[in-house]
Design a protein around this motif. Structure first.
Motif, PDB file in Angstrom:
ATOM      1  N   ARG A 112      -0.728  15.076   2.317  1.00 36.65           N
ATOM      2  CA  ARG A 112      -1.830  14.480   3.092  1.00 36.65           C
ATOM      3  C   ARG A 112      -3.129  14.708   2.175  1.00 36.65           C
ATOM      4  NH1 ARG A 112      -4.033  13.824   8.975  1.00 36.65           N
ATOM      5  NH2 ARG A 112      -5.657  14.079   7.719  1.00 36.65           N
ATOM      6  N   VAL A 168      -6.339   2.628  -1.909  1.00 39.26           N
ATOM      7  CA  VAL A 168      -5.226   1.642  -2.343  1.00 39.26           C
ATOM      8  C   VAL A 168      -5.548   0.361  -1.066  1.00 39.26           C
ATOM      9  CG1 VAL A 168      -2.809   1.247  -1.956  1.00 39.26           C
ATOM     10  CG2 VAL A 168      -3.894   3.031  -3.062  1.00 39.26           C
ATOM     11  N   VAL A 169      -5.743   0.585   0.062  1.00 37.71           N
ATOM     12  CA  VAL A 169      -5.837  -0.401   0.973  1.00 37.71           C
ATOM     13  C   VAL A 169      -7.121  -1.159   0.629  1.00 37.71           C
ATOM     14  CG1 VAL A 169      -6.499  -0.875   3.505  1.00 37.71           C
ATOM     15  CG2 VAL A 169      -4.641   0.883   2.923  1.00 37.71           C
ATOM     16  N   ASP A 224       0.875  -1.149   0.071  1.00 40.34           N
ATOM     17  CA  ASP A 224      -0.151   0.059  -0.033  1.00 40.34           C
ATOM     18  C   ASP A 224       1.068   1.107  -0.068  1.00 40.34           C
ATOM     19  OD1 ASP A 224       0.993  -0.384   2.478  1.00 40.34           O
ATOM     20  OD2 ASP A 224      -0.900  -0.180   3.514  1.00 40.34           O
ATOM     21  N   PHE A 225       2.172   1.282   0.754  1.00 34.31           N
ATOM     22  CA  PHE A 225       2.979   2.219   0.776  1.00 34.31           C
ATOM     23  C   PHE A 225       3.464   2.502  -0.711  1.00 34.31           C
ATOM     24  CE2 PHE A 225       7.127   4.193   2.024  1.00 34.31           C
ATOM     25  CZ  PHE A 225       6.485   5.109   2.871  1.00 34.31           C
ATOM     26  N   HIS A 262      -2.944  11.743  -0.017  1.00 36.04           N
ATOM     27  CA  HIS A 262      -2.725  10.581   0.721  1.00 36.04           C
ATOM     28  C   HIS A 262      -4.190  10.284   1.245  1.00 36.04           C
ATOM     29  CE1 HIS A 262       1.682  10.382   0.802  1.00 36.04           C
ATOM     30  NE2 HIS A 262       1.218   9.967  -0.328  1.00 36.04           N
ATOM     31  N   GLU A 263      -4.804  11.185   1.870  1.00 40.38           N
ATOM     32  CA  GLU A 263      -6.090  10.909   2.799  1.00 40.38           C
ATOM     33  C   GLU A 263      -7.071  10.491   1.831  1.00 40.38           C
ATOM     34  OE1 GLU A 263      -8.733  13.517   5.699  1.00 40.38           O
ATOM     35  OE2 GLU A 263      -7.166  14.415   4.727  1.00 40.38           O
ATOM     36  N   ASN A 286       0.557   3.993  -3.039  1.00 43.05           N
ATOM     37  CA  ASN A 286       0.228   5.095  -2.607  1.00 43.05           C
ATOM     38  C   ASN A 286       1.384   6.053  -3.339  1.00 43.05           C
ATOM     39  OD1 ASN A 286      -2.081   5.689  -1.073  1.00 43.05           O
ATOM     40  ND2 ASN A 286      -1.151   4.556   0.546  1.00 43.05           N
ATOM     41  N   SER A 311      -6.041   8.603  -1.344  1.00 48.17           N
ATOM     42  CA  SER A 311      -5.779   7.652  -2.008  1.00 48.17           C
ATOM     43  C   SER A 311      -5.570   6.485  -1.188  1.00 48.17           C
ATOM     44  CB  SER A 311      -4.338   7.902  -2.989  1.00 48.17           C
ATOM     45  OG  SER A 311      -3.341   8.098  -1.826  1.00 48.17           O
ATOM     46  N   ASP A 312      -5.049   6.643   0.190  1.00 43.88           N
ATOM     47  CA  ASP A 312      -4.686   5.598   1.074  1.00 43.88           C
ATOM     48  C   ASP A 312      -5.781   4.596   1.309  1.00 43.88           C
ATOM     49  OD1 ASP A 312      -2.751   4.028   2.712  1.00 43.88           O
ATOM     50  OD2 ASP A 312      -3.725   4.905   4.249  1.00 43.88           O
TER      51      ASP A 312
END
Lengths: 549, 548
Positions: free
Chosen positions: B498, B508-509, B341-342, B501-502, B345, B504-505
């Motif tokens: 963020r 993605v997860v 996931d990292f 990321h907020e 992202n 997409s994370d």
């Protein structure tokens, strides 16, 4: 001998054919009665007559023929959903060809009444073909649809090329008929019947292992005879010459309707007659399909005449159409997929190919040439025409959202559905070929959009005369100015040709605009909402003897 | 409003530009002002639509698809009109609706020869429909159609408005892309027949529904089949990205394309490929993806080094930026190849950052060309003296591109490198740590070529031939306002990553862990994952037989 029993005739089921027969007879009759006076209205009458044939087709459809086929002559003549869809495709194609022909023949001072009469006769053969489930009927239908076209191909009778076109097509066609007939005689000899359903269920034909070599030969001869008709490699050699020499509307008819009729005959024979003998026909179709696609594409890449290019493109497209037959024998489900893919492809191919020929006719009206150079800079001189042509070529190349992608997609789907290696390999061959085809379709598109406008050589000479001849005495700077003047004038001349010679779409004859509009609408509609087409093409041909087993 | 957006939001978002294109075509050729106004308005309307979607987008639930539309389309092949967006597609859509209006504004004063604003703007708008459609489609066939729709407009944009060698570049672009996508279509079809939708809770077994396919419908497919299917998709997406060795169309296309074409190509079009990996290839075939990941990673790092070395060999500024794209997309692909996931992202962030930064660099290259009529770096120089604003912006973008912390580029590259230290359990750590080292060397090279470019173009004194050229002026109003939003975003995202990321994370997860099922994720996370997948397949096959 038993007494002759008059077969029961289902007049409603025969109504489309009978109407068309009436239209053809009527067209010939008014020529006899009114001679030259009827010239002006013949094409309109032909068009209306053809549209009239749609009426019984629609009433048959609403009478539920798709679910309850009308069977005549012990199963030798069947009107079902499959044949109705194809009849409609043929009639609409015929109507489009009439639209394309209207001004071409009226302005070219050719015979008109006879032309439309022959067109109707040829189409009658096609309608019969869709329902023919008997060797003799198929042969009669094939001759009925071919012989008028031999004449039509030579319609520009003062032109040597047109004579060559007609003669070549005739000679090749006759040889093909002979081959076909010989194959049929072998099959009849083995099975003892001309009915396809009898042939299909005949023990001698069906028992794959120790069936006589005669059956294999018969099947191969029949397929080869029809391969001429659909211009599959290596039986395509007549196509480029005939396409180039024949009047362009006739070429359109040949490349769409006549070719489709060949596929209909193939489908009838394979799915009803030979379906169990997949060991014979599958390899034949595999090779024909792969060879046609590849050879057609590579030869098309080298063409300088647009009509010859379309002839080779037609060979390649025939390869795509043959491909599903190479896996059709795997199972009943695959057979249905393959048949539907062929019907879908035929319909979409008709729309886009007729569109291309409509543009070719429209462009040739002003350029008077078929060279691909004459498409240079079309986007600047006639932007609407260039955009429309781009849509058709993109469709032929299979670029969404124009219709062609769904046609190709259906073929791929049929090839992959049985999950056999040969199917995957042919699908990969087809995919690579779809990309090669972009080479020549894209070349035309590139010419239309990227190049400077084309100017006829005669016009170029005029410009040359206006500019100073003694360039050697002019200083360098001036010669650049002069060169620029020539370039500027070239564009002016090119544009003036457009303006004066009915080049822009608004000044095109109405019939041609209508043909362009209809094919454009169909091409886009089939691409964006394929459901409008697939709604009609969910058909099957396999008799219950196969699906039951 | 919520109901309206649920029903119509994505359809409007996708087709508003197309509507604009039709309007532009309908306007008479002479009325250029009107064409420009309509084009700008329709891109702005699309942007407003996207903002509305953003406002009503439920960030707490960014992992699942929102505003889903599911209508029947091609019944006979069970392909449906399914659209939806989640946290992965949202940033890319926002990038698209930002870049296209800026391109329209920029083009107002910069219609390349042979002008024809009507056709140019219409193509730009059709392009936008294709790009947005790809990001929202949730049905493989719909996805494919939109993926292909962008082809023709871009082909024309390069071929009609491009530089000297435009015909070659245009046809090369077209053939490469079409070749990839033809094989990709075959893969989609194979998926259609081999996957079992009932495993993912659908009524039919054969389906193109991406939600079902990435939700466990593919677990029963044999390993070899999966690997072949993935190969087809790999070609389709890989050509678009482009991954080394399929990248050769890119420098040609970029060099010949008009400025706006280059910007769109770099900013959005390349992302269709990487997005395809993240959205389609990985979640649908995780097992095959794991088998291919070392290859993808290897090609990615080759791309990073090769792209950088390629840059150092260029004389033409635009070509240099094009090669830098190959290198940057290498980082994105490396992030994807880690299958964590990292890493993914980082890839999503890298896509957006690369879109902004490289888009800006191409804008600048175009403006430099307008002034000096050449991009030959041996003849350029002294931009900071002659056009200080442009010179500073070029410097800023070069810094952003080489991954300076605090600017957006950093958050694409650095986490991708970091992620390859610790790839998914099924992948070999040794291999990916090697990749990490190579990629890190690549960042040094990146600093090298970007600073070299900056030095050549911006530093020093202007050459004699351009010293008094009246064409060399500082950034015009149109240029400046077309650039400011992108520059601001580069800084904002650099300081506050963020923002992406907020969104997409969670997505993605969701796609990597939740959707595919815990068992698949577990297989990805253990070393002998291949056996684990084998067991899973047996289990699924049983279920699939039992159910069907």
């Amino acid at each position: 001998m038993s007494e002759f029993v008059r077969p029961a005739l289902d007049w409603h089921a025969l109504a489309p054919e009978l109407t068309l027969l009436g239209v053809g007879a009527f067209l010939t009759l008014i020529d006899i009665l009114f001679a030259e006076r009827a010239r002006a209205i013949t094409s309109a009458l032909a068009g209306l007559g053809l549209l009239g044939v749609l009426v019984p087709i629609i009433t048959l459809a609403s009478a539920g023929v798709a679910s309850e086929p009308r069977v005549m002559f012990d199963g030798g003549y069947v009107v079902d959903g499959y044949s109705l869809v194809l009849k409609a495709i043929f009639v609409i194609t015929g109507y489009m060809v009439v639209l394309l022909s209207t001004n071409y023949f009226a302005e070219g001072d050719y015979w008109e009444n006879e032309y439309y009469g022959l067109l109707a006769a040829s189409m009658l053969g096609m309608l019969v073909m869709t329902s023919a489930r008997d060797l003799i009927t198929i042969f009669i239908a094939l001759e009925l649809l071919s012989i008028p076209v031999y004449l039509m191909a030579a319609w520009r009778k003062r032109d040597l090329k047109s004579n060559e076109a007609g003669l070549k097509y005739y000679l090749v066609g006759v040889v093909a008929s002979a081959v076909l007939l010989y194959g049929m005689s072998l099959l009849f000899g083995v099975s003892g019947s001309t009915l396809l359903s009898d042939i299909g269920s005949s023990a001698d034909l069906g028992s794959g292992v120790d069936s006589p070599a005669m059956v294999t030969l018969g099947v191969i001869f029949v397929l080869a005879g029809l391969a001429f008709k659909v211009s599959a490699f290596p039986f395509h050699t007549w196509a480029p010459d005939t396409y180039e020499g024949a009047p362009t509307p006739v070429t359109a008819f040949l490349s769409v309707a006549s070719k489709a009729a060949g596929f209909v005959a193939l489908a009838n024979l394979v799915f009803v007659g030979f379906w169990d003998r997949s060991d014979v026909y599958q390899p034949v179709f595999w090779i024909l399909a792969a060879a046609s696609m590849t050879a057609g594409n590579f030869m098309a890449l080298r063409q300088t005449n647009i009509v010859r290019l379309m002839a080779y493109s037609g060979v390649a497209q025939a390869g795509f159409l043959l491909a599903p037959l190479a896996v059709a024998g795997e199972s009943a489900g695959v057979a249905d997929d393959a048949l539907q893919a062929i019907v879908v492809y035929l319909a979409i191919y008709a729309a886009m190919n007729l569109g291309v020929f409509a543009v070719i006719i429209a462009v040739a009206r002003r350029t008077r040439t078929g060279m691909v150079e004459s498409y240079n800079g079309l986007f600047r001189t006639a932007p609407a025409m260039a955009v429309v042509m781009t849509v058709f070529l993109a469709s032929l190349a299979g670029v969404p959202p124009a219709g062609g992608w769904y046609a190709k997609f259906s073929i791929f789907r049929a090839l992959i559905s049985p999950g056999i290696t040969w199917g995957y390999v042919l699908a990969a061959v087809a995919a690579v070929n779809a990309v090669i085809a972009v080479g020549y379709y894209g070349k035309i598109v590139a010419r239309m959009w990227f190049e400077k406008p084309w100017v006829p050589e005669t016009a170029l000479d005029e410009i040359q005369e206006k500019t100073p001849n003694d360039m050697s005495e002019v200083v360098a700077a001036e010669s650049i100015v002069a060169a620029e003047t020539v370039a500027a004038e070239t564009i002016v001349v090119a544009e003036s040709i457009v303006k004066t010679d009915a080049g822009t779409s608004s000044s095109l004859p109405f019939a041609l605009v209508l043909a362009l509009g209809l094919s454009l609408a169909a091409t886009l509609l089939f691409g964006i909402v394929p459901g409008t087409l697939t709604h009609f093409t969910e058909v099957t041909l396999l008799p219950t003897i196969f699906t039951g087993s | 409003m919520q109901a309206f957006l649920d029903d119509w939001g994505l359809t409007l978002l996708t087709f508003l530009p197309l509507l604009g294109a039709l309007l532009v075509i309908a306007i008479p050729k002479a009325d250029e002002q009107m064409q420009k106004a309509v084009a700008l308005l329709s891109t702005l309307a699309t942007a407003v639509m996207a903002v509305l979607l953003l406002v009503w987008f439920n960030l707490d639930n960014a992992g699942s698809l929102q505003f889903v539309i599911d209508l029947s389309w091609i019944d006979v092949i069970n392909s449906r009109y399914i659209m939806g967006i989640d946290g992965i597609s949202l940033p890319l859509i926002l990038l698209t609706v930002l870049v296209v209006p800026l391109c329209v504004i920029y083009s107002f004063k910069h219609f390349p020869e042979p002008r024809n604003p009507k056709a140019f703007l219409a193509l730009l708008l059709i392009l936008e429909t294709g790009m947005i459609g790809t990001f929202v489609a949730q049905d493989l066939i719909l996805f494919f159609v939109f993926f292909e729709v962008v082809l023709l407009p871009m082909y024309f944009m390069i071929g009609v408005w491009g530089g000297e060698n435009r015909r070659y570049a245009a046809i090369k672009f077209f053939l490469y892309t079409l070749f990839g996508s033809a094989l990709m279509l075959l893969s989609f079809l194979a998926l259609f027949f081999l996957a079992d939708g009932t495993l993912a809770g659908l009524a039919e077994a054969n389906t193109f529904d991406m939600r079902a396919l990435s939700g466990g419908a593919t677990t029963a497919i044999a390993r070899t089949s999966q690997i072949w299917i993935f190969a087809g998709m790999f070609l389709g997406f890989g050509v678009k990205v482009p991954i080394f060795p399929f990248h050769t169309w890119l420098p040609d296309a970029h060099t010949e394309a008009p400025t706006v074409g280059s910007v769109i190509l770099a900013a959005v079009l390349l992302k269709l490929g990487t997005y395809g990996f993240v959205r389609v290839a990985l979640p649908i075939l995780p097992e095959a993806a794991a088998a291919w990941a070392p290859v993808i990673g290897l090609l990615a790092v080759i791309g990073i080094i090769y792209g950088a070395l390629g840059c150092l060999a260029q004389k033409d500024m635009k070509r240099l930026i094009a090669f830098s794209s190959v290198a940057h997309m290498g980082f994105v692909m490396l992030g994807i190849a880690t299958m964590t996931d990292f890493g993914i992202n980082a890839a999503v962030f890298g896509m957006v950052a690369h879109g902004l930064i490289t888009g800006m660099l191409f804008f600048l290259a175009g403006s430099v060309k307008d002034r000096y009529h050449t991009l030959d770096m041996s003849r350029l120089g002294g931009l900071l003296v002659q056009a200080p604003k442009m010179g500073w912006i070029l410097g800023f973008c070069a810094m952003a591109s080489l991954g300076l912390p605090g600017l957006a580029g950093f958050w694409g590259e650095f986490p991708a490198i970091l992620a390859s230290y610790n790839p998914a359990g099924i992948l070999s750590e040794a291999v990916f740590r090697t990749y990490m080292v190579i990629a890190a060397v690549g960042t040094v090279l990146a600093a090298g070529y970007l600073l070299w470019m900056l030095q050549k173009a911006a530093f020093g004194t202007p050459r004699e031939e351009f010293a008094d050229s009246p064409d060399v002026k500082d950034a015009s109003k149109h240029e400046f306002w077309a650039w400011v939003p992108m520059l601001v975003l580069i800084v904002v995202l650099g300081f506050y990553p963020r923002l992406i990321h907020e969104a997409s994370d969670p997505a993605v997860v969701e796609s990597l862990v939740v959707n595919v099922g815990d068992d698949v994720y577990d297989c990805l996370e253990i070393e002998d994952g291949t056996d684990c997948f084998e067991d899973l397949r047996a289990e699924s096959a049983e279920k699939s037989n039992g159910g069907g």
